[in-house]
Design a protein around this motif. Structure first.
Motif, PDB file in Angstrom:
ATOM      1  N   ARG A  78       0.449  -0.830  -0.077  1.00 36.83           N
ATOM      2  CA  ARG A  78       0.463  -0.523   0.052  1.00 36.83           C
ATOM      3  C   ARG A  78       0.533   1.115   0.190  1.00 36.83           C
ATOM      4  NH1 ARG A  78      -2.361  -0.885   5.427  1.00 36.83           N
ATOM      5  NH2 ARG A  78      -3.833   1.164   5.070  1.00 36.83           N
ATOM      6  N   GLU A 130       0.322 -12.297  -6.047  1.00 35.44           N
ATOM      7  CA  GLU A 130      -0.673 -12.084  -6.694  1.00 35.44           C
ATOM      8  C   GLU A 130      -1.713 -11.409  -4.961  1.00 35.44           C
ATOM      9  OE1 GLU A 130      -1.774 -16.926  -8.664  1.00 35.44           O
ATOM     10  OE2 GLU A 130      -2.144 -16.097  -6.643  1.00 35.44           O
ATOM     11  N   GLU A 169      -1.098  -8.040  -5.867  1.00 34.37           N
ATOM     12  CA  GLU A 169      -1.658  -6.947  -6.692  1.00 34.37           C
ATOM     13  C   GLU A 169      -2.856  -7.306  -6.485  1.00 34.37           C
ATOM     14  OE1 GLU A 169       1.541  -9.477  -9.903  1.00 34.37           O
ATOM     15  OE2 GLU A 169      -0.577 -10.903  -9.251  1.00 34.37           O
ATOM     16  N   GLU A 170      -3.254  -8.012  -5.486  1.00 29.39           N
ATOM     17  CA  GLU A 170      -4.991  -7.212  -4.631  1.00 29.39           C
ATOM     18  C   GLU A 170      -5.140  -5.993  -4.356  1.00 29.39           C
ATOM     19  OE1 GLU A 170      -5.560  -9.791  -1.163  1.00 29.39           O
ATOM     20  OE2 GLU A 170      -6.526 -12.125  -3.000  1.00 29.39           O
ATOM     21  N   ASP A 189      -4.382  -3.717  -7.056  1.00 35.69           N
ATOM     22  CA  ASP A 189      -4.778  -3.399  -8.286  1.00 35.69           C
ATOM     23  C   ASP A 189      -4.014  -2.120  -8.449  1.00 35.69           C
ATOM     24  OD1 ASP A 189      -5.901  -3.351 -10.557  1.00 35.69           O
ATOM     25  OD2 ASP A 189      -8.055  -2.352 -10.371  1.00 35.69           O
ATOM     26  N   LYS A 190      -3.194  -1.870  -8.366  1.00 36.21           N
ATOM     27  CA  LYS A 190      -2.547  -1.112  -8.445  1.00 36.21           C
ATOM     28  C   LYS A 190      -0.567  -1.363  -9.216  1.00 36.21           C
ATOM     29  CE  LYS A 190       0.719   1.272  -5.725  1.00 36.21           C
ATOM     30  NZ  LYS A 190       1.355   1.179  -3.992  1.00 36.21           N
ATOM     31  N   SER A 191      -0.173  -0.502 -10.093  1.00 30.17           N
ATOM     32  CA  SER A 191       1.257  -0.823 -11.187  1.00 30.17           C
ATOM     33  C   SER A 191       1.997  -0.564 -10.118  1.00 30.17           C
ATOM     34  CB  SER A 191       0.985  -0.278 -12.172  1.00 30.17           C
ATOM     35  OG  SER A 191      -0.307  -0.122 -12.937  1.00 30.17           O
ATOM     36  N   GLU A 246       2.488  -8.717 -15.268  1.00 27.22           N
ATOM     37  CA  GLU A 246       1.530  -7.645 -15.653  1.00 27.22           C
ATOM     38  C   GLU A 246       0.879  -6.313 -15.000  1.00 27.22           C
ATOM     39  OE1 GLU A 246      -3.052  -8.595 -17.309  1.00 27.22           O
ATOM     40  OE2 GLU A 246      -1.843 -10.039 -18.224  1.00 27.22           O
ATOM     41  N   SER A 247       1.258  -6.476 -13.473  1.00 27.71           N
ATOM     42  CA  SER A 247       1.463  -5.667 -12.837  1.00 27.71           C
ATOM     43  C   SER A 247       2.391  -4.770 -12.595  1.00 27.71           C
ATOM     44  CB  SER A 247       0.977  -6.205 -11.246  1.00 27.71           C
ATOM     45  OG  SER A 247       2.096  -6.644 -11.146  1.00 27.71           O
TER      46      SER A 247
END
Length: 281
Positions: free
Chosen positions: A159, A187, A190-191, A193-195, A216-217
């Motif tokens: 975060r 994973e 990546e929860e 949902d950011k790069s 992809e992240s």
């Protein structure tokens, strides 16, 4: 035919029973006062029909090693209703894990799968199959409680950091790379949902692959395989003026046994397959 002891216990069959992890699981099951070993599956040459206890230096268990996976599960599925359904603990091979899980669910045997290497599409398929059959199961990339704590810490730290790279180190007999544990860690991060790892320069590799695999992240994963290693993972977060490193080292396979027993004791309460030990804590 397998006979359960008069005391109600959890019937467990171990696949990969002569492997490094499987043999440790067998010894742990034999020592547990609430479980009973009811099957030992292994494809090692010239081991068919040998008592698993004698093979592993224990007292005789009256459980002979078999290479017949489906036949063994068929037999244990017919155990006394008093004991409840049997549980499969599988530490075999990535190429076999998917089919083993499907067969286990089909026979009403609750799978606890420690074999990694399943692709996401296979996991989705198994979850759907388990839901239809109302059979619980657990696919656990890593049974170490310490690793679960690292993963939770990494997910929390993500975060506050936009740059992160993961490295996993294993012995040179591990087949899949990156490890299922490291993928699971990524994973969880990546929860959010950011790069991650926004490219600051026009980077290039003079040696292909030296910067690791890129998800992809934007997260990068590096895999190391060397003799002398067992199982190790670190996550490094970076920010201006500081780095934050999380690391977990497995020194002995005994570290996995509390997690294995936790899964065995809880999996029959589930109605479908779950992914990750944290789902059972």
């Amino acid at each position: 035919m397998i006979n359960l002891s008069s005391t109600i216990s959890i019937p467990v069959v171990v696949a990969g029973a002569l492997g490094k992890m499987g043999s440790q699981v067998v010894k742990t099951i034999v020592a547990a006062n609430d479980c009973q070993l009811v099957g030992a599956i292994d494809t090692s040459k010239n081991k068919e029909g040998i008592d698993i206890g004698l093979e592993l230096g224990l007292k005789e268990q009256e459980i002979n090693i078999t290479a017949d996976f489906e036949g063994c599960l068929c037999q244990v599925s017919q155990l006394s209703a008093e004991s409840g359904p049997a549980i499969l603990v599988d530490f075999t091979h990535p190429r076999a894990a998917y089919e083993h899980t499907r067969i286990s669910i089909a026979y009403g045997v609750y799978p606890v799968i420690g074999t990694t290497g399943l692709i996401p599409e296979q996991l989705v398929s198994l979850v759907e199959l388990s839901k239809k059959a109302s059979i619980g199961g657990a696919l656990i990339p890593n049974f170490s409680i310490g690793m679960v704590l690292l993963q939770q810490a990494a997910a929390a730290a993500a975060r506050f950091y936009d740059f992160a790279e993961l490295t996993e180190l294993h012995h040179n007999y591990k087949i899949d790379a990156p490890s299922g544990t490291c993928i699971k860690t990524a994973e969880l991060i990546e929860e959010l949902d950011k790069s991650f790892n926004l490219q600051e320069v026009d980077e290039y590799e003079s040696l292909a692959g030296c910067r690791g695999g890129k998800r992809e992240s934007g997260l990068r994963i590096h895999s190391v395989r060397l003799p002398g290693l067992m199982a190790h993972q670190q996550v490094i977060f970076g920010a201006p003026g500081e780095t934050y490193t999380l690391r977990h080292d497995t020194i002995s396979r005994s570290a996995y046994m509390p997690g294995v027993m936790l899964a065995i004791r809880k999996v029959r309460k589930l109605q479908s397959l779950v992914y990750g030990l944290e789902r059972l804590l």
